[in-house]
Design a protein around this motif. Sequence first.
Motif, PDB file in Angstrom:
ATOM      1  N   PRO A 123      33.511  35.380  33.088  1.00  0.00           N
ATOM      2  CA  PRO A 123      33.915  35.689  34.611  1.00  0.00           C
ATOM      3  C   PRO A 123      32.925  35.101  35.765  1.00  0.00           C
ATOM      4  CG  PRO A 123      33.138  37.570  33.606  1.00  0.00           C
ATOM      5  CD  PRO A 123      33.318  36.634  32.477  1.00  0.00           C
ATOM      6  N   ASP A 124      33.292  34.816  36.826  1.00  0.00           N
ATOM      7  CA  ASP A 124      32.467  34.458  37.794  1.00  0.00           C
ATOM      8  C   ASP A 124      31.819  35.803  38.489  1.00  0.00           C
ATOM      9  OD1 ASP A 124      33.276  31.934  37.829  1.00  0.00           O
ATOM     10  OD2 ASP A 124      34.741  32.135  39.171  1.00  0.00           O
ATOM     11  N   PRO A 125      30.500  35.780  38.746  1.00  0.00           N
ATOM     12  CA  PRO A 125      29.680  37.014  39.225  1.00  0.00           C
ATOM     13  C   PRO A 125      30.428  37.947  40.070  1.00  0.00           C
ATOM     14  CG  PRO A 125      28.187  35.163  38.959  1.00  0.00           C
ATOM     15  CD  PRO A 125      29.727  34.500  38.654  1.00  0.00           C
ATOM     16  N   PRO A 126      31.061  37.269  41.194  1.00  0.00           N
ATOM     17  CA  PRO A 126      31.865  38.082  42.168  1.00  0.00           C
ATOM     18  C   PRO A 126      33.254  38.408  41.856  1.00  0.00           C
ATOM     19  CG  PRO A 126      31.891  35.846  42.992  1.00  0.00           C
ATOM     20  CD  PRO A 126      31.194  35.961  41.565  1.00  0.00           C
ATOM     21  N   SER A 127      33.673  38.467  40.623  1.00  0.00           N
ATOM     22  CA  SER A 127      35.272  38.523  40.089  1.00  0.00           C
ATOM     23  C   SER A 127      35.452  39.962  40.324  1.00  0.00           C
ATOM     24  CB  SER A 127      35.369  38.169  38.627  1.00  0.00           C
ATOM     25  OG  SER A 127      34.481  38.940  37.786  1.00  0.00           O
ATOM     26  N   LEU A 128      34.572  41.149  40.073  1.00  0.00           N
ATOM     27  CA  LEU A 128      34.983  42.505  40.275  1.00  0.00           C
ATOM     28  C   LEU A 128      35.046  42.643  41.559  1.00  0.00           C
ATOM     29  CD1 LEU A 128      35.304  45.100  38.486  1.00  0.00           C
ATOM     30  CD2 LEU A 128      32.793  45.384  38.761  1.00  0.00           C
ATOM     31  N   MET A 129      34.238  42.318  42.272  1.00  0.00           N
ATOM     32  CA  MET A 129      34.329  42.592  43.864  1.00  0.00           C
ATOM     33  C   MET A 129      35.652  42.118  44.369  1.00  0.00           C
ATOM     34  SD  MET A 129      31.920  41.258  46.903  1.00  0.00           S
ATOM     35  CE  MET A 129      32.464  39.280  46.699  1.00  0.00           C
ATOM     36  N   HIS A 130      35.930  40.919  44.181  1.00  0.00           N
ATOM     37  CA  HIS A 130      37.143  40.314  44.362  1.00  0.00           C
ATOM     38  C   HIS A 130      38.363  41.114  44.008  1.00  0.00           C
ATOM     39  CE1 HIS A 130      35.397  36.767  46.025  1.00  0.00           C
ATOM     40  NE2 HIS A 130      35.061  36.095  44.780  1.00  0.00           N
ATOM     41  N   MET A 131      38.212  41.546  42.803  1.00  0.00           N
ATOM     42  CA  MET A 131      39.358  42.475  42.364  1.00  0.00           C
ATOM     43  C   MET A 131      39.755  43.897  43.121  1.00  0.00           C
ATOM     44  SD  MET A 131      39.732  41.843  38.124  1.00  0.00           S
ATOM     45  CE  MET A 131      38.183  42.322  37.728  1.00  0.00           C
ATOM     46  N   ARG A 132      38.230  44.454  43.440  1.00  0.00           N
ATOM     47  CA  ARG A 132      38.406  45.563  44.013  1.00  0.00           C
ATOM     48  C   ARG A 132      38.852  45.491  45.538  1.00  0.00           C
ATOM     49  NH1 ARG A 132      39.392  49.590  46.382  1.00  0.00           N
ATOM     50  NH2 ARG A 132      38.076  51.344  46.808  1.00  0.00           N
ATOM     51  N   ASN A 133      38.685  44.377  46.165  1.00  0.00           N
ATOM     52  CA  ASN A 133      39.015  44.056  47.402  1.00  0.00           C
ATOM     53  C   ASN A 133      40.554  43.971  47.373  1.00  0.00           C
ATOM     54  OD1 ASN A 133      36.353  44.269  48.305  1.00  0.00           O
ATOM     55  ND2 ASN A 133      36.098  41.956  48.401  1.00  0.00           N
ATOM     56  N   ALA A 134      41.358  43.337  46.394  1.00  0.00           N
ATOM     57  CA  ALA A 134      42.521  42.959  46.319  1.00  0.00           C
ATOM     58  C   ALA A 134      43.164  44.195  46.213  1.00  0.00           C
ATOM     59  CB  ALA A 134      42.739  42.149  45.246  1.00  0.00           C
ATOM     60  N   LEU A 135      42.771  45.178  45.212  1.00  0.00           N
ATOM     61  CA  LEU A 135      43.144  46.544  44.818  1.00  0.00           C
ATOM     62  C   LEU A 135      43.444  47.273  46.404  1.00  0.00           C
ATOM     63  CD1 LEU A 135      43.977  47.892  42.145  1.00  0.00           C
ATOM     64  CD2 LEU A 135      41.819  48.976  42.522  1.00  0.00           C
ATOM     65  N   ALA A 136      42.403  47.207  47.131  1.00  0.00           N
ATOM     66  CA  ALA A 136      42.298  47.993  48.292  1.00  0.00           C
ATOM     67  C   ALA A 136      43.213  47.306  49.393  1.00  0.00           C
ATOM     68  CB  ALA A 136      40.971  48.150  48.903  1.00  0.00           C
ATOM     69  N   GLU A 137      43.494  46.091  49.563  1.00  0.00           N
ATOM     70  CA  GLU A 137      44.122  45.197  50.447  1.00  0.00           C
ATOM     71  C   GLU A 137      45.420  45.494  50.228  1.00  0.00           C
ATOM     72  OE1 GLU A 137      44.914  40.608  51.956  1.00  0.00           O
ATOM     73  OE2 GLU A 137      42.981  41.359  50.861  1.00  0.00           O
ATOM     74  N   TYR A 138      45.985  45.374  48.970  1.00  0.00           N
ATOM     75  CA  TYR A 138      47.402  45.439  48.576  1.00  0.00           C
ATOM     76  C   TYR A 138      47.962  46.612  48.419  1.00  0.00           C
ATOM     77  CZ  TYR A 138      47.037  40.535  48.941  1.00  0.00           C
ATOM     78  OH  TYR A 138      46.771  39.091  49.402  1.00  0.00           O
ATOM     79  N   ASP A 139      46.768  47.762  48.368  1.00  0.00           N
ATOM     80  CA  ASP A 139      47.347  49.017  47.954  1.00  0.00           C
ATOM     81  C   ASP A 139      48.153  49.064  46.656  1.00  0.00           C
ATOM     82  OD1 ASP A 139      47.133  51.775  48.063  1.00  0.00           O
ATOM     83  OD2 ASP A 139      49.012  51.927  49.347  1.00  0.00           O
ATOM     84  N   CYS A 140      47.673  48.306  45.690  1.00  0.00           N
ATOM     85  CA  CYS A 140      48.471  48.506  44.288  1.00  0.00           C
ATOM     86  C   CYS A 140      47.798  49.316  43.437  1.00  0.00           C
ATOM     87  CB  CYS A 140      48.641  47.066  43.771  1.00  0.00           C
ATOM     88  SG  CYS A 140      47.320  45.711  43.696  1.00  0.00           S
ATOM     89  N   ASP A 141      48.109  49.362  42.391  1.00  0.00           N
ATOM     90  CA  ASP A 141      47.641  50.173  41.103  1.00  0.00           C
ATOM     91  C   ASP A 141      46.582  49.273  40.183  1.00  0.00           C
ATOM     92  OD1 ASP A 141      48.751  52.589  41.896  1.00  0.00           O
ATOM     93  OD2 ASP A 141      50.703  52.253  40.836  1.00  0.00           O
ATOM     94  N   ALA A 142      46.956  48.177  40.027  1.00  0.00           N
ATOM     95  CA  ALA A 142      46.073  47.022  39.151  1.00  0.00           C
ATOM     96  C   ALA A 142      46.338  45.870  39.828  1.00  0.00           C
ATOM     97  CB  ALA A 142      47.017  47.194  37.675  1.00  0.00           C
ATOM     98  N   VAL A 143      45.348  45.073  39.343  1.00  0.00           N
ATOM     99  CA  VAL A 143      45.085  43.434  39.484  1.00  0.00           C
ATOM    100  C   VAL A 143      44.615  42.823  38.281  1.00  0.00           C
ATOM    101  CG1 VAL A 143      44.793  43.795  42.364  1.00  0.00           C
ATOM    102  CG2 VAL A 143      42.805  43.899  41.009  1.00  0.00           C
ATOM    103  N   GLN A 144      45.002  41.711  38.311  1.00  0.00           N
ATOM    104  CA  GLN A 144      44.559  40.840  37.299  1.00  0.00           C
ATOM    105  C   GLN A 144      43.526  39.845  37.984  1.00  0.00           C
ATOM    106  OE1 GLN A 144      47.148  39.354  34.418  1.00  0.00           O
ATOM    107  NE2 GLN A 144      45.653  37.937  33.464  1.00  0.00           N
ATOM    108  N   GLY A 145      42.365  39.472  37.343  1.00  0.00           N
ATOM    109  CA  GLY A 145      41.361  38.596  38.030  1.00  0.00           C
ATOM    110  C   GLY A 145      42.110  37.164  37.983  1.00  0.00           C
ATOM    111  N   SER A 146      41.410  36.323  38.418  1.00  0.00           N
ATOM    112  CA  SER A 146      41.752  34.643  38.301  1.00  0.00           C
ATOM    113  C   SER A 146      41.542  34.079  37.141  1.00  0.00           C
ATOM    114  CB  SER A 146      41.138  34.043  39.590  1.00  0.00           C
ATOM    115  OG  SER A 146      40.009  33.942  39.562  1.00  0.00           O
ATOM    116  N   THR A 147      42.051  33.232  36.717  1.00  0.00           N
ATOM    117  CA  THR A 147      42.072  32.423  35.478  1.00  0.00           C
ATOM    118  C   THR A 147      42.133  30.851  35.736  1.00  0.00           C
ATOM    119  OG1 THR A 147      43.124  34.189  34.175  1.00  0.00           O
ATOM    120  CG2 THR A 147      42.936  32.066  32.998  1.00  0.00           C
ATOM    121  N   TYR A 148      41.271  30.217  35.285  1.00  0.00           N
ATOM    122  CA  TYR A 148      41.362  28.862  35.365  1.00  0.00           C
ATOM    123  C   TYR A 148      40.631  28.031  34.246  1.00  0.00           C
ATOM    124  CZ  TYR A 148      36.777  29.626  37.457  1.00  0.00           C
ATOM    125  OH  TYR A 148      35.208  30.161  37.581  1.00  0.00           O
TER     126      TYR A 148
END
Length: 96
Positions: free
Chosen positions: A24-49
């Motif tokens: 994973p990219d170093p900021p991946s956990l931060m990105h997932m945490r931000n998406a969890l808060a922004e979309y008020d959802c229960d789970a998010v999956q990180g990006s894949t490339y």
Amino acid sequence: ENLNYVLQLVDDALVALYDADHHPDPPSLMHMRNALAEYDCDAVQGSTYLRDTEGSVVSKIVNAEFFVTHFVYFPAMEMLSGTGYFGGSNALWRAN
């Protein structure tokens, strides 16, 4: 099975999961945490490339299979079923 057992022992508000063989990219956990808060959802999956797009013939075949699975098959299944599919890699979800 192992994950379900361990989740019973978790007492934190959030649970992160990373596949051991992924990078994973170093900021991946931060990105997932931000998406969890922004979309008020229960789970998010990180990006894949894909990282190795110029490698051997075998790596190109693996990349092609990965691309079709993650960028064609999974989105089609999500659209048809109306729900997301966790295909591994990395994720963050609320434990409660």
